[in-house]
Design an enzyme around this catalytic site. Sequence first.
Site, PDB file in Angstrom:
ATOM      1  N   GLN A  97       0.851  -1.202   0.000  1.00  0.00           N
ATOM      2  CA  GLN A  97       0.000   0.000   0.000  1.00  0.00           C
ATOM      3  C   GLN A  97       0.881   1.245   0.000  1.00  0.00           C
ATOM      4  O   GLN A  97       0.388   2.357  -0.123  1.00  0.00           O
ATOM      5  CB  GLN A  97      -0.874   0.015   1.249  1.00  0.00           C
ATOM      6  N   HIS A 115      -1.541   1.278  -4.277  1.00  0.00           N
ATOM      7  CA  HIS A 115      -1.982   2.674  -4.074  1.00  0.00           C
ATOM      8  C   HIS A 115      -1.119   3.671  -4.850  1.00  0.00           C
ATOM      9  O   HIS A 115      -1.085   4.854  -4.526  1.00  0.00           O
ATOM     10  CB  HIS A 115      -1.995   3.023  -2.579  1.00  0.00           C
ATOM     11  N   THR A 183       0.501  -2.794   8.775  1.00  0.00           N
ATOM     12  CA  THR A 183      -0.681  -2.056   8.301  1.00  0.00           C
ATOM     13  C   THR A 183      -1.793  -2.136   9.335  1.00  0.00           C
ATOM     14  O   THR A 183      -1.986  -3.175   9.971  1.00  0.00           O
ATOM     15  CB  THR A 183      -1.150  -2.561   6.911  1.00  0.00           C
ATOM     16  N   SER A 184      -2.521  -1.016   9.476  1.00  0.00           N
ATOM     17  CA  SER A 184      -3.572  -0.924  10.497  1.00  0.00           C
ATOM     18  C   SER A 184      -4.839  -1.667  10.086  1.00  0.00           C
ATOM     19  O   SER A 184      -5.731  -1.859  10.902  1.00  0.00           O
ATOM     20  CB  SER A 184      -3.916   0.545  10.756  1.00  0.00           C
ATOM     21  N   LEU A 209       3.265  -3.942  14.831  1.00  0.00           N
ATOM     22  CA  LEU A 209       3.643  -3.437  16.150  1.00  0.00           C
ATOM     23  C   LEU A 209       2.598  -3.789  17.190  1.00  0.00           C
ATOM     24  O   LEU A 209       2.919  -4.042  18.354  1.00  0.00           O
ATOM     25  CB  LEU A 209       3.808  -1.914  16.054  1.00  0.00           C
ATOM     26  N   GLU A 210       1.338  -3.817  16.752  1.00  0.00           N
ATOM     27  CA  GLU A 210       0.211  -4.066  17.673  1.00  0.00           C
ATOM     28  C   GLU A 210      -0.889  -4.756  16.875  1.00  0.00           C
ATOM     29  O   GLU A 210      -0.840  -4.739  15.645  1.00  0.00           O
ATOM     30  CB  GLU A 210      -0.290  -2.726  18.225  1.00  0.00           C
TER      31      GLU A 210
HETATM   32  C1  BV8 Z   1     -11.822   2.005  -3.341  1.00  0.00           C
HETATM   33  C2  BV8 Z   1      -3.033   7.954  -0.589  1.00  0.00           C
HETATM   34  C3  BV8 Z   1     -13.517   1.278  -4.849  1.00  0.00           C
HETATM   35  C4  BV8 Z   1      -1.633   7.603  -0.826  1.00  0.00           C
HETATM   36  C5  BV8 Z   1      -4.278   6.288   0.524  1.00  0.00           C
HETATM   37  C6  BV8 Z   1     -16.601   2.516   4.423  1.00  0.00           C
HETATM   38  C7  BV8 Z   1     -16.390   1.157   4.604  1.00  0.00           C
HETATM   39  C8  BV8 Z   1     -15.502   0.459   3.799  1.00  0.00           C
HETATM   40  C9  BV8 Z   1     -14.805   1.108   2.815  1.00  0.00           C
HETATM   41  C10 BV8 Z   1     -14.998   2.434   2.627  1.00  0.00           C
HETATM   42  C11 BV8 Z   1     -15.901   3.142   3.421  1.00  0.00           C
HETATM   43  N1  BV8 Z   1     -15.884   4.434   3.006  1.00  0.00           N
HETATM   44  C12 BV8 Z   1     -14.998   4.562   1.991  1.00  0.00           C
HETATM   45  C13 BV8 Z   1     -14.454   3.359   1.753  1.00  0.00           C
HETATM   46  C14 BV8 Z   1     -13.423   3.036   0.758  1.00  0.00           C
HETATM   47  C15 BV8 Z   1     -12.086   3.649   1.081  1.00  0.00           C
HETATM   48  C16 BV8 Z   1     -11.699   3.277   2.508  1.00  0.00           C
HETATM   49  O1  BV8 Z   1     -11.222   2.203   2.773  1.00  0.00           O
HETATM   50  N2  BV8 Z   1     -11.888   4.191   3.430  1.00  0.00           N
HETATM   51  C17 BV8 Z   1     -11.580   3.889   4.819  1.00  0.00           C
HETATM   52  C18 BV8 Z   1     -10.964   5.105   5.454  1.00  0.00           C
HETATM   53  C19 BV8 Z   1     -12.850   3.397   5.476  1.00  0.00           C
HETATM   54  N3  BV8 Z   1     -11.134   3.077   0.145  1.00  0.00           N
HETATM   55  C20 BV8 Z   1     -10.929   3.622  -1.030  1.00  0.00           C
HETATM   56  O2  BV8 Z   1     -11.453   4.666  -1.363  1.00  0.00           O
HETATM   57  C21 BV8 Z   1     -10.032   2.852  -1.973  1.00  0.00           C
HETATM   58  N4  BV8 Z   1     -10.669   2.670  -3.225  1.00  0.00           N
HETATM   59  O3  BV8 Z   1     -12.407   1.514  -2.393  1.00  0.00           O
HETATM   60  O4  BV8 Z   1     -12.248   1.860  -4.645  1.00  0.00           O
HETATM   61  C22 BV8 Z   1     -13.493  -0.201  -4.946  1.00  0.00           C
HETATM   62  C23 BV8 Z   1     -12.384  -0.977  -4.756  1.00  0.00           C
HETATM   63  C24 BV8 Z   1     -12.431  -2.348  -4.845  1.00  0.00           C
HETATM   64  C25 BV8 Z   1     -13.590  -2.974  -5.120  1.00  0.00           C
HETATM   65  C26 BV8 Z   1     -14.725  -2.203  -5.324  1.00  0.00           C
HETATM   66  C27 BV8 Z   1     -14.668  -0.826  -5.240  1.00  0.00           C
HETATM   67  C28 BV8 Z   1      -8.757   3.610  -2.234  1.00  0.00           C
HETATM   68  C29 BV8 Z   1      -7.891   3.637  -1.035  1.00  0.00           C
HETATM   69  C30 BV8 Z   1      -6.587   4.372  -1.327  1.00  0.00           C
HETATM   70  C31 BV8 Z   1      -6.268   5.275  -0.257  1.00  0.00           C
HETATM   71  N5  BV8 Z   1      -5.006   5.958  -0.475  1.00  0.00           N
HETATM   72  N6  BV8 Z   1      -3.507   7.343   0.574  1.00  0.00           N
HETATM   73  C32 BV8 Z   1      -0.705   8.424   0.010  1.00  0.00           C
HETATM   74  O5  BV8 Z   1      -0.853   9.642   0.045  1.00  0.00           O
HETATM   75  O6  BV8 Z   1       0.221   7.819   0.548  1.00  0.00           O
HETATM   76  S1  BV8 Z   1      -4.573   5.370   1.961  1.00  0.00           S
HETATM   77  C33 BV8 Z   1      -3.396   5.487   3.175  1.00  0.00           C
HETATM   78  O7  BV8 Z   1      -3.760   4.433   4.054  1.00  0.00           O
HETATM   79  C34 BV8 Z   1      -2.004   5.139   2.777  1.00  0.00           C
HETATM   80  O8  BV8 Z   1      -1.724   5.407   1.492  1.00  0.00           O
HETATM   81  C35 BV8 Z   1      -1.874   3.651   3.014  1.00  0.00           C
HETATM   82  O9  BV8 Z   1      -1.658   3.052   1.790  1.00  0.00           O
HETATM   83  C36 BV8 Z   1      -3.213   3.226   3.552  1.00  0.00           C
HETATM   84  C37 BV8 Z   1      -3.126   2.201   4.609  1.00  0.00           C
HETATM   85  O10 BV8 Z   1      -2.473   2.715   5.759  1.00  0.00           O
HETATM   86  P1  BV8 Z   1      -1.393   1.815   6.478  1.00  0.00           P
HETATM   87  O11 BV8 Z   1      -0.331   1.529   5.534  1.00  0.00           O
HETATM   88  O12 BV8 Z   1      -2.079   0.679   7.122  1.00  0.00           O
HETATM   89  O13 BV8 Z   1      -0.833   2.846   7.588  1.00  0.00           O
HETATM   90  P2  BV8 Z   1      -1.441   3.173   9.016  1.00  0.00           P
HETATM   91  O14 BV8 Z   1      -0.782   4.391   9.493  1.00  0.00           O
HETATM   92  O15 BV8 Z   1      -2.910   3.164   9.012  1.00  0.00           O
HETATM   93  O16 BV8 Z   1      -0.985   1.925   9.925  1.00  0.00           O
HETATM   94  C38 BV8 Z   1       0.364   1.676  10.203  1.00  0.00           C
HETATM   95  C39 BV8 Z   1       0.460   0.403  11.031  1.00  0.00           C
HETATM   96  O17 BV8 Z   1       1.830   0.093  11.222  1.00  0.00           O
HETATM   97  C40 BV8 Z   1      -0.168   0.529  12.426  1.00  0.00           C
HETATM   98  O18 BV8 Z   1      -0.936  -0.630  12.702  1.00  0.00           O
HETATM   99  C41 BV8 Z   1       1.050   0.585  13.368  1.00  0.00           C
HETATM  100  O19 BV8 Z   1       0.826  -0.019  14.626  1.00  0.00           O
HETATM  101  C42 BV8 Z   1       2.072  -0.194  12.594  1.00  0.00           C
HETATM  102  N7  BV8 Z   1       3.468   0.182  12.868  1.00  0.00           N
HETATM  103  C43 BV8 Z   1       3.970   1.398  13.208  1.00  0.00           C
HETATM  104  N8  BV8 Z   1       5.306   1.327  13.331  1.00  0.00           N
HETATM  105  C44 BV8 Z   1       5.640   0.040  13.076  1.00  0.00           C
HETATM  106  C45 BV8 Z   1       4.471  -0.695  12.780  1.00  0.00           C
HETATM  107  N9  BV8 Z   1       4.479  -2.011  12.498  1.00  0.00           N
HETATM  108  C46 BV8 Z   1       5.684  -2.614  12.495  1.00  0.00           C
HETATM  109  N10 BV8 Z   1       6.859  -1.980  12.752  1.00  0.00           N
HETATM  110  C47 BV8 Z   1       6.867  -0.663  13.047  1.00  0.00           C
HETATM  111  N11 BV8 Z   1       8.048  -0.049  13.312  1.00  0.00           N
END
Ligand code: BV8
Length: 245
Positions: A97, A115, A183-184, A209-210
């Site tokens: 992602q 993404h 990923t979260s 991490l969690e």
């Molecule tokens: C789509 C831009 C249609 C890039 C990003 C309601 C219900 C369900 C779905 C939806 C809904 N309302 C809207 C939706 C759809 C929506 C969605 O999911 N919304 C969410 C908020 C509910 N999704 C979309 O719109 C997607 N498209 O659905 O199309 C479709 C598709 C398929 C089939 C039919 C129709 C498009 C999504 C694209 C989003 N783009 N950003 C940028 O600028 O970078 S998303 C953004 O979040 C990031 O880009 C990243 O890719 C994505 C995921 O985040 P994570 O990578 O998980 O990062 P996060 O910070 O959340 O978590 C980090 C984790 O790491 C944590 O758990 C932490 O504890 C851990 N961590 C931290 N440090 C460490 C660690 N782990 C290990 N070691 C460490 N050191």
Amino acid sequence: MTSSPGTPEIVILTGAGISRESGLHTFRDADGIWAKVRIEDVATPEAFARDPARVHAFYNARRRQLHDPGIQPNAAHLALARLEQARPPGAVLVITQNVDDLHERAGTRSLLHMHGELRRVRCEHCGARHLWTDDLATTTPCPACARTGGMRPDIVWFGEMPVGLEQAYAALARCRLFVSIGTSGAVYPAANFVAEAREGGAHTLELNLEPSAQASHFHEHRHGPAATIVPAWVEQILASPSQNR
Ligand code: BV8
């Protein structure tokens, strides 16, 4: 996207957590990107239509950060590349992602940027895609059609269709092992990949991490920093390749 032949036995989904120890911020942690800027202001097609200069500034800063010599692949990225190299071609697929290029720099070849990528841009007028290391502006002309005003980061914003879903779902349906790293589990459709893989019969492992929002769907969990727990898991796999876990 870098392509690969064959059906992957192992599918690995990565998120921002794998790049945290390389110095890149995650999104939803307390110090994450979405704590500083609102998704609605920078990561939707509507935001780009309303204020393209602001969206360019957000992605220009992140693209520039990739050129910082201090931002390098960490032990987790390197371990995944090592795993791929130790397996037959196409046996491992990394679906990320992340929009950074740390998997490529670590040596991963079978890679799907679902993404998009910070180092690519595309023209909304002619559809051409370009590798891009400089800043983008509203006045930047497209190198292919020469028109201005259409150049945008090649990033999948909220509400847009992720890249390569057909390939991803085919791999998830057939893999023997699905691993989710850093990923979260908050963003769909990636958040559903564990359920897809499990339905297809894969063993599922979360390395984070969690516990993530999808933790209850995994057979197995290991918690800790990616740069520690990913190399340990890869060493274990390479020591007993037939078990795949
Ligand atoms: C789509 C831009 C249609 C890039 C990003 C309601 C219900 C369900 C779905 C939806 C809904 N309302 C809207 C939706 C759809 C929506 C969605 O999911 N919304 C969410 C908020 C509910 N999704 C979309 O719109 C997607 N498209 O659905 O199309 C479709 C598709 C398929 C089939 C039919 C129709 C498009 C999504 C694209 C989003 N783009 N950003 C940028 O600028 O970078 S998303 C953004 O979040 C990031 O880009 C990243 O890719 C994505 C995921 O985040 P994570 O990578 O998980 O990062 P996060 O910070 O959340 O978590 C980090 C984790 O790491 C944590 O758990 C932490 O504890 C851990 N961590 C931290 N440090 C460490 C660690 N782990 C290990 N070691 C460490 N050191």
